[in-house]
Scaffold this motif. Structure first.
Motif, short mmCIF file in Angstrom:
data_model
loop_
_atom_site.label_atom_id
_atom_site.label_comp_id
_atom_site.label_asym_id
_atom_site.label_seq_id
_atom_site.Cartn_x
_atom_site.Cartn_y
_atom_site.Cartn_z
N LYS A 14 29.08 34.60 54.61
CA LYS A 14 28.42 35.83 54.13
C LYS A 14 27.70 35.58 52.81
O LYS A 14 26.58 36.04 52.60
CB LYS A 14 29.49 36.90 53.83
CG LYS A 14 29.78 37.87 54.90
CD LYS A 14 30.80 38.91 54.40
CE LYS A 14 31.99 38.29 53.71
NZ LYS A 14 33.03 39.19 53.26
N MET A 53 44.83 41.84 45.46
CA MET A 53 43.88 40.88 46.05
C MET A 53 44.51 39.50 46.18
O MET A 53 44.24 38.78 47.14
CB MET A 53 42.59 40.85 45.24
CG MET A 53 41.78 42.12 45.46
SD MET A 53 40.51 42.38 44.24
CE MET A 53 39.35 41.08 44.62
N LEU A 57 45.82 41.55 50.35
CA LEU A 57 45.87 42.91 50.91
C LEU A 57 44.59 43.66 50.59
O LEU A 57 43.81 43.24 49.74
CB LEU A 57 47.07 43.67 50.31
CG LEU A 57 48.44 43.05 50.58
CD1 LEU A 57 49.52 43.78 49.79
CD2 LEU A 57 48.75 43.11 52.08
N VAL A 59 42.40 46.76 49.06
CA VAL A 59 42.39 47.76 47.99
C VAL A 59 42.16 49.13 48.64
O VAL A 59 41.60 49.21 49.73
CB VAL A 59 41.24 47.38 47.02
CG1 VAL A 59 41.00 48.45 45.98
CG2 VAL A 59 41.52 46.03 46.37
N GLY A 83 31.30 42.93 52.71
CA GLY A 83 32.72 43.24 52.48
C GLY A 83 33.07 44.71 52.63
O GLY A 83 34.20 45.10 52.41
N ARG A 86 35.54 47.66 55.76
CA ARG A 86 36.55 46.75 56.26
C ARG A 86 37.58 47.48 57.13
O ARG A 86 38.57 46.87 57.54
CB ARG A 86 37.28 46.13 55.07
CG ARG A 86 36.84 44.71 54.73
CD ARG A 86 37.81 44.20 53.70
NE ARG A 86 37.78 42.80 53.43
CZ ARG A 86 36.96 42.18 52.59
NH1 ARG A 86 36.00 42.85 52.00
NH2 ARG A 86 37.09 40.90 52.35
N ARG A 159 38.43 30.23 43.96
CA ARG A 159 38.96 31.60 43.93
C ARG A 159 40.46 31.57 44.09
O ARG A 159 41.00 30.81 44.89
CB ARG A 159 38.34 32.41 45.08
CG ARG A 159 37.00 32.99 44.72
CD ARG A 159 36.32 33.60 45.89
NE ARG A 159 37.18 34.42 46.73
CZ ARG A 159 36.73 35.22 47.69
NH1 ARG A 159 35.44 35.31 47.90
NH2 ARG A 159 37.56 35.92 48.41
N ASP A 161 42.37 33.50 45.56
CA ASP A 161 42.88 33.88 46.89
C ASP A 161 42.42 32.91 47.99
O ASP A 161 42.67 33.14 49.16
CB ASP A 161 42.52 35.33 47.24
CG ASP A 161 41.03 35.61 47.21
OD1 ASP A 161 40.26 34.69 46.88
OD2 ASP A 161 40.65 36.74 47.52
P1 AMP Z 1 35.90 39.34 49.58
O1 AMP Z 1 35.30 38.74 48.35
O2 AMP Z 1 34.95 40.22 50.35
O3 AMP Z 1 36.58 38.30 50.46
O4 AMP Z 1 37.08 40.32 49.08
C1 AMP Z 1 38.18 39.83 48.34
C2 AMP Z 1 39.28 40.88 48.31
O5 AMP Z 1 38.80 42.09 47.70
C3 AMP Z 1 39.81 41.31 49.65
O6 AMP Z 1 40.79 40.42 50.17
C4 AMP Z 1 40.40 42.69 49.32
O7 AMP Z 1 41.64 42.56 48.63
C5 AMP Z 1 39.38 43.24 48.33
N1 AMP Z 1 38.30 43.99 49.01
C6 AMP Z 1 36.99 43.65 49.10
N2 AMP Z 1 36.30 44.57 49.80
C7 AMP Z 1 37.19 45.51 50.19
C8 AMP Z 1 37.10 46.71 50.98
N3 AMP Z 1 35.95 47.10 51.52
N4 AMP Z 1 38.23 47.43 51.17
C9 AMP Z 1 39.41 47.04 50.63
N5 AMP Z 1 39.58 45.92 49.90
C10 AMP Z 1 38.49 45.15 49.68
#
Ligand code: AMP
Length: 212
Positions: A14, A53, A57, A59, A83, A86, A159, A161
């Protein structure tokens, strides 16, 4: 060009495809990036977000929706949603917001990748605070100098995570939550499935075609 919603498992590319669209004038709206910005401020909300995060999990819908609402209400260029949504509930919230803002010219692009390939990509991913993203397991995406950003010369970071445990959790959450979102956008005739194992240039060409 049409607006785009990316739906993709973690590490499906992405970020790379978003950078490509940014170079064409798109605004990149990543809820993950916005949440990480909040964490950097070390506010009490930021500390709460980091804990959630780091465990992989999600948010709460209200927090992310507020971020999206503020952003979409204040831009006048084509945008990439990265993102968000979700979950099906977030997709409904977004649909209401699009109706309110009269946004109908968008397509949903689903980057399809299996877990084994995605895990390898996540473990090799390095990012820079300038937004650039690299991968040590992909010759085309490696930085020229180990650990240093080609674009700005700063040190690259991993990162927190992008470890195997958090990755597995994020991937599973993605699989559990995505099917109804895909079905929803398919029912609206907005869904395009793109094979994310292809070369990133080939994927870019497919995406540009969809958004014309
Ligand atoms: P990403 O960078 O898109 O992989 O997002 C990293 C983390 O941010 C995810 O694992 C969630 O904990 C949080 N996050 C990002 N976007 C969302 C969303 N739309 N709803 C809930 N949590 C989110």
């Amino acid at each position: 060009m049409k607006n785009v919603i990316f739906i993709a498992p973690p590490a499906a590319g992405k970020g790379t495809q978003s950078s490509m669209l940014e170079s064409l004038g798109y605004i990149h709206i990543s809820t993950g990036d916005m949440l990480r910005e909040e964490i950097k401020t070390e506010s009490s909300l930021g500390k709460e977000l980091k804990e959630i995060m780091d465990k992989g999990l999600l948010v709460s819908d209200d927090i992310v929706f507020e971020l999206i609402n503020n952003k979409l209400s204040s831009i006048d260029k084509p945008f990439i949603l990265d993102g968000f949504p979700r979950s099906l509930n977030q997709a409904y919230m977004l649909n209401d917001l699009f109706n309110k803002l009269n946004i109908d010219n968008y397509e949903v692009i689903y980057l399809d990748l299996d877990m084994e390939v995605a895990l390898k990509r996540a473990l090799g991913r390095l990012t820079c605070s300038c937004g650039a993203s690299y991968n040590i397991y992909d010759d085309k995406l490696k930085p020229s100098v180990d650990g240093i950003c080609d674009k700005c010369g700063k040190e690259l970071t991993k990162r927190s995570d992008d470890n195997e445990e958090s990755f597995n959790k994020r991937f599973q959450t993605f699989i559990d939550n995505t099917k109804p979102i895909k079905d929803y956008y398919e029912s609206l005739n907005k869904l395009h499935i793109v094979d994310a194992k292809k070369d990133s240039k080939e994927i870019s060409d497919i995406i540009i075609d969809i958004l014309k």
